[in-house]
Design an enzyme around this catalytic site. Structure first.
Site, short mmCIF file in Angstrom:
data_model
loop_
_atom_site.label_atom_id
_atom_site.label_comp_id
_atom_site.label_asym_id
_atom_site.label_seq_id
_atom_site.Cartn_x
_atom_site.Cartn_y
_atom_site.Cartn_z
N ASP A 3 78.24 54.50 23.44
CA ASP A 3 78.42 53.24 24.18
C ASP A 3 78.27 52.01 23.29
O ASP A 3 78.60 50.89 23.70
CB ASP A 3 77.41 53.16 25.33
CG ASP A 3 77.71 54.19 26.42
OD1 ASP A 3 78.86 54.67 26.49
OD2 ASP A 3 76.79 54.52 27.18
N ARG B 202 80.84 46.53 28.73
CA ARG B 202 80.49 46.55 27.30
C ARG B 202 81.51 45.77 26.46
O ARG B 202 81.18 45.22 25.42
CB ARG B 202 80.31 47.97 26.80
CG ARG B 202 79.21 48.71 27.59
CD ARG B 202 78.52 49.79 26.84
NE ARG B 202 77.78 50.64 27.76
CZ ARG B 202 76.56 50.37 28.24
NH1 ARG B 202 75.92 49.27 27.86
NH2 ARG B 202 75.97 51.19 29.08
C1 S3P Z 1 75.89 58.67 30.16
C2 S3P Z 1 76.58 59.45 29.28
C3 S3P Z 1 77.68 58.94 28.45
C4 S3P Z 1 77.69 57.42 28.39
C5 S3P Z 1 77.47 56.80 29.74
C6 S3P Z 1 76.15 57.25 30.34
C7 S3P Z 1 74.82 59.29 30.97
O1 S3P Z 1 78.91 59.38 29.00
O2 S3P Z 1 78.89 56.97 27.83
O3 S3P Z 1 77.49 55.39 29.65
O4 S3P Z 1 74.00 58.58 31.57
O5 S3P Z 1 74.77 60.54 31.01
P1 S3P Z 1 79.56 60.80 28.67
O6 S3P Z 1 78.67 61.85 29.17
O7 S3P Z 1 80.87 60.81 29.39
O8 S3P Z 1 79.72 60.81 27.17
#
Ligand code: S3P
Length: 426
Positions: free
Chosen positions: A312, A385
């Site tokens: 992120d 973001r």
């Molecule tokens: C998150 C996992 C990430 C991240 C998202 C929050 C989470 O996504 O990008 O902002 O809280 O498990 P992905 O699991 O799709 O990579």
């Protein structure tokens, strides 16, 4: 919203609670027995979507604006929602709740905003279907709205093609209701907040290499949770403090879980002056204050197993690279294309509009730093973001930067612009 350059950023700031941990505390609190008290809960729109979904399933949740009290009803205490569950903009809500709904003795339907309705859900539909749930993408495109018919679940050993904490968590949450050992093996380790919190709530969960392994639970038990500040939000102040000359920012109480803190490594690799102070484990997760001072940065390569630990933060890392000497390469980051917006395309297009030397690649981008940037009209694509990243860049871009849909920061950081301004941004 319009932004202008500023001479320096100075002061102290306390970052709002971690989004990932806030979601999980409400979810586990709802399916645990007894009360869960969550301190420093993130009052962002995404986490409020999670609260609203569980309220619709009969869970009483009190929210006084900073702490949240969840009156959990146990693993089998949810009731059938009367209406479609609205996950808003939140991928975490959509995917993690699906894991819980897959095991419930009632049908449910989930949806969300335009962005959510384009994000890939096949990645959770496949393993949850293997476990015995029936999940239908109502538009037949592998995206929400999803109709979920829960079932008695079988445990599976799932090898995930992507390193995604949301996929891992959906399968583990379903595995709580399974008939044996459930495991998820990832190409490289994604954030482990679900595993840490499940263990705290009494589940039997362990990790082996890149696998998380869970046994079904008889019950989970309510806990008191202190949510550390979100490193993904702190990232904007880390980057701003490093690139704006004559700056010094002390950022309080930031979660530095190693599965999340890849940005600290990258900053150090780029030559950043960062100091961790007062490291502690008070929240059950590692946290620290971070002192950031303006630094002369140089380019780096960001790839491989590091990517999930800073996924992120890549937009704001790309921004830092524009102010670093030499070349920065970001690769193995195709996941950026399926976030709240296509973040590779969004970054490349808007950075180019400001005068940066940046090229899109199949799974990332290549940036040559130190080109002078000028203000431009930036389409945030309603992606929080992206909006925050360009607010940081505007501190150094000549002239006026205008960001569309700037209020989308409410998703993860409602007071972001006020906090940036308090440090000296204009
Ligand atoms: C998150 C996992 C990430 C991240 C998202 C929050 C989470 O996504 O990008 O902002 O809280 O498990 P992905 O699991 O799709 O990579």
């Amino acid at each position: 919203m319009k932004f202008y350059p500023c001479p320096r950023l100075r002061g102290e700031i306390t970052i709002p609670g971690d989004k990932s941990i806030s979601h999980r505390a409400v979810m586990l609190g709802s399916i645990a027995k007894g009360t869960t008290r969550i301190h420093n809960f993130l009052q962002g729109a995404d986490c409020l979507s999670t609260i609203s979904c569980f309220r619709q399933m009969g869970i009483e949740i009190e929210n006084n604006g900073s702490s949240v009290l969840v009156h959990g009803k146990g693993l089998r205490g949810l009731k059938k929602p009367e209406q479609i569950l609205d996950c808003g903009n939140s991928g975490t809500t959509t995917r993690l709740i699906s894991g819980i709904l897959a095991a419930q003795p009632f049908p449910s339907t989930l949806t969300g905003d335009q962005s959510i309705q384009k994000r890939p859900m096949k990645r959770i539909i496949d393993p949850l279907t293997q476990m015995g749930a029936q999940i239908r993408s109502l538009h037949g495109n592998g995206c929400a709205p999803l109709e979920i018919t829960g079932s008695k679940l079988h445990s599976i050993h799932f090898s995930s093609p992507v390193a995604s904490a949301q996929v891992k968590s959906a399968v583990l949450l379903a595995g709580l209701y399974g008939d044996g050992e459930t495991s998820v093996t990832e190409p490289s380790v994604s954030r482990n907040h679900t595993e840490l919190m499940l263990s705290r709530f009494g589940a039997n969960v362990r990790t082996e290499g890149t696998a998380a392994i869970l046994l079904p639970a008889k019950e989970l038990y309510g806990q008191e949770i202190f949510v550390p500040g979100d490193i993904s939000s702190a990232a904007f102040f880390i980057a701003a403090g490093l690139i704006v000359p004559d700056s010094e920012i002390l950022i309080h109480n930031v979660g530095i879980n190693p599965t999340r803190s890849g940005i600290l490594k990258v900053c150090r690799d780029m030559g950043a002056d960062l100091t961790l102070l007062d490291e502690n484990q008070e929240s059950g997760e590692p946290a620290a204050d971070i002192l950031v001072k303006s630094s002369t940065l140089h380019g780096t390569v960001i790839e491989g197993a590091l990517i999930p630990t800073l996924i992120d933060e890549l937009p704001v890392i790309a921004a830092m690279a524009c102010f670093a000497e030499g070349q920065t390469i970001i690769r193995d980051a195709a996941e950026l294309k399926v976030k709240e917006s296509n973040r590779i395309e969004a970054m490349v297009r808007s950075l180019s509009a400001m005068g940066a030397d940046v090229k899109e690649t199949e799974d990332g981008m290549v940036i040559h730093g130190k080109r002078p940037l000028h203000g431009a009209r930036i389409d945030s694509r309603a992606d929080h973001r992206i909006a925050m990243t360009f607010a940081v860049i505007s501190c150094l871009a000549e002239g006026e930067t205008e960001i569309t849909d700037a209020e989308c920061v409410r998703i993860s950081y409602p007071g972001f612009y006020e906090d940036l301004q308090r440090l000296g941004a204009r």
